[in-house]
Design an enzyme around this catalytic site. Structure first.
Site, short mmCIF file in Angstrom:
data_model
loop_
_atom_site.label_atom_id
_atom_site.label_comp_id
_atom_site.label_asym_id
_atom_site.label_seq_id
_atom_site.Cartn_x
_atom_site.Cartn_y
_atom_site.Cartn_z
N GLY A 50 0.84 -1.20 0.00
CA GLY A 50 0.00 0.00 0.00
C GLY A 50 0.87 1.24 0.00
O GLY A 50 2.10 1.15 0.16
N LEU A 51 0.22 2.37 -0.16
CA LEU A 51 0.94 3.65 -0.19
C LEU A 51 1.67 3.90 1.13
O LEU A 51 1.31 3.34 2.17
CB LEU A 51 -0.05 4.80 -0.41
N GLY B 234 -0.72 2.56 6.47
CA GLY B 234 -0.91 1.84 7.74
C GLY B 234 -0.30 0.45 7.77
O GLY B 234 -0.55 -0.32 8.70
N LYS B 235 0.51 0.13 6.78
CA LYS B 235 1.10 -1.22 6.69
C LYS B 235 1.85 -1.61 7.97
O LYS B 235 1.57 -2.64 8.58
CB LYS B 235 2.08 -1.31 5.49
N SER B 236 2.82 -0.78 8.37
CA SER B 236 3.65 -1.12 9.54
C SER B 236 2.81 -1.17 10.81
O SER B 236 3.01 -2.05 11.65
CB SER B 236 4.75 -0.08 9.75
N SER C 222 6.00 -1.91 -1.92
CA SER C 222 6.01 -2.88 -3.05
C SER C 222 5.02 -2.47 -4.13
O SER C 222 4.01 -3.15 -4.34
CB SER C 222 5.76 -4.30 -2.54
P1 ADP Z 1 3.10 2.64 6.29
O1 ADP Z 1 3.80 1.52 6.96
O2 ADP Z 1 2.00 2.17 5.38
O3 ADP Z 1 3.98 3.67 5.66
P2 ADP Z 1 2.58 3.54 8.94
O4 ADP Z 1 1.94 2.37 9.62
O5 ADP Z 1 4.04 3.82 9.16
O6 ADP Z 1 2.26 3.43 7.38
O7 ADP Z 1 1.81 4.89 9.28
C1 ADP Z 1 0.41 4.96 9.25
C2 ADP Z 1 -0.02 6.07 10.22
O8 ADP Z 1 -1.43 6.20 10.14
C3 ADP Z 1 0.34 5.76 11.64
O9 ADP Z 1 0.76 6.96 12.27
C4 ADP Z 1 -0.99 5.23 12.22
O10 ADP Z 1 -1.09 5.42 13.60
C5 ADP Z 1 -2.00 6.09 11.46
N1 ADP Z 1 -3.35 5.51 11.32
C6 ADP Z 1 -4.49 6.16 11.59
N2 ADP Z 1 -5.56 5.37 11.34
C7 ADP Z 1 -5.08 4.21 10.90
C8 ADP Z 1 -5.73 2.99 10.46
N3 ADP Z 1 -7.05 2.83 10.44
N4 ADP Z 1 -4.93 1.98 10.04
C9 ADP Z 1 -3.58 2.13 10.05
N5 ADP Z 1 -2.94 3.24 10.44
C10 ADP Z 1 -3.68 4.29 10.87
#
Ligand code: ADP
Length: 209
Positions: free
Chosen positions: A33-34, A38-40, A107
């Protein structure tokens, strides 16, 4: 590059032995995903629940592997492809070790993800599309990367000036801009339960999202 003088050596202890010992089914749960979708966060929360329930896991995180294994790679299409190839091979080794492996990587290219699916034993690759629209990701921007990309300080940023190819048939599609982290984790747990990847007795968990 493959070398025809190198012959695969089979060892007496195999994936089955290692996963039997852990009483679990090895898997690669691949989050795509972008950036900021929220992946991590979702992968980390799922891993916490799984380890809490006694499963053996490992979370491969895009930002983390770029500090080591892939620190020679940038963000050109070619480097992104190599990044996913390497990480796919590492995920395969971890699954071979009997682990439930979670991989959180943008990815962006379908072909690269397809390649990872292909190198894994049948049924051990679960593609999870963490779907949040670009505006939401830009608003979250936890690392300030979208702001930098908008100012032209980062080039080839996915969603801005580099493409993202959404999965066509992911095993799990999480609408991460509409549901909470806890709901996303429960969606994943029920899927894993449904395909028989988790032992019986699973109950949805209540997470303080
Ligand atoms: P990615 O790994 O995709 O780059 P991160 O997990 O690092 O994304 O960051 C996502 C951010 O969005 C985090 O700060 C997380 O707390 C926030 N967030 C808010 N709502 C959600 C949700 N429903 N699912 C996942 N992350 C969320």
């Amino acid at each position: 590059m493959s070398n025809s003088n190198i012959v695969w050596h089979s060892h007496p202890v195999d994936q089955q032995t290692r996963s039997d010992q852990k009483t679990q089914r090895p898997l690669v749960i691949w989050f795509t995903g972008l950036s900021a979708s929220g992946k991590s966060t979702i992968a980390g929360a799922l891993e916490q629940i799984l380890t809490g329930q006694g499963y053996h896991t490992y979370l491969l995180d895009g930002d983390n592997v770029r500090h080591g294994l892939c620190n020679d790679l940038g963000f050109s299409d070619q480097d992104r492809q190599e990044n996913i190839r390497r990480v796919g091979e590492v995920a395969k080794l971890m699954a071979d070790a009997g682990l439930i492996t979670l991989a959180a990587f943008i990815s962006p290219f379908r072909d690269d993800r397809r390649l990872v699916r292909k190198i894994l034993p049948e049924g051990q690759f679960i593609e999870v599309y963490v779907d949040a629209n670009l505006e939401v990701c830009q608003t979250r921007d936890p690392k300030g990367l979208y702001a930098k990309a908008q100012r032209g300080e980062i080039k080839q940023f996915t969603g801005i000036d580099s493409p993202y190819e959404a999965p066509e048939k992911p095993e799990v599609h999480i609408q991460a801009d509409q549901i909470s982290v806890a709901e996303a984790v429960n969606q994943l747990l029920s899927y894993l339960h449904e395909i028989g990847a988790l032992q019986a007795g699973y109950e949805p968990v209540a997470l303080g999202a």
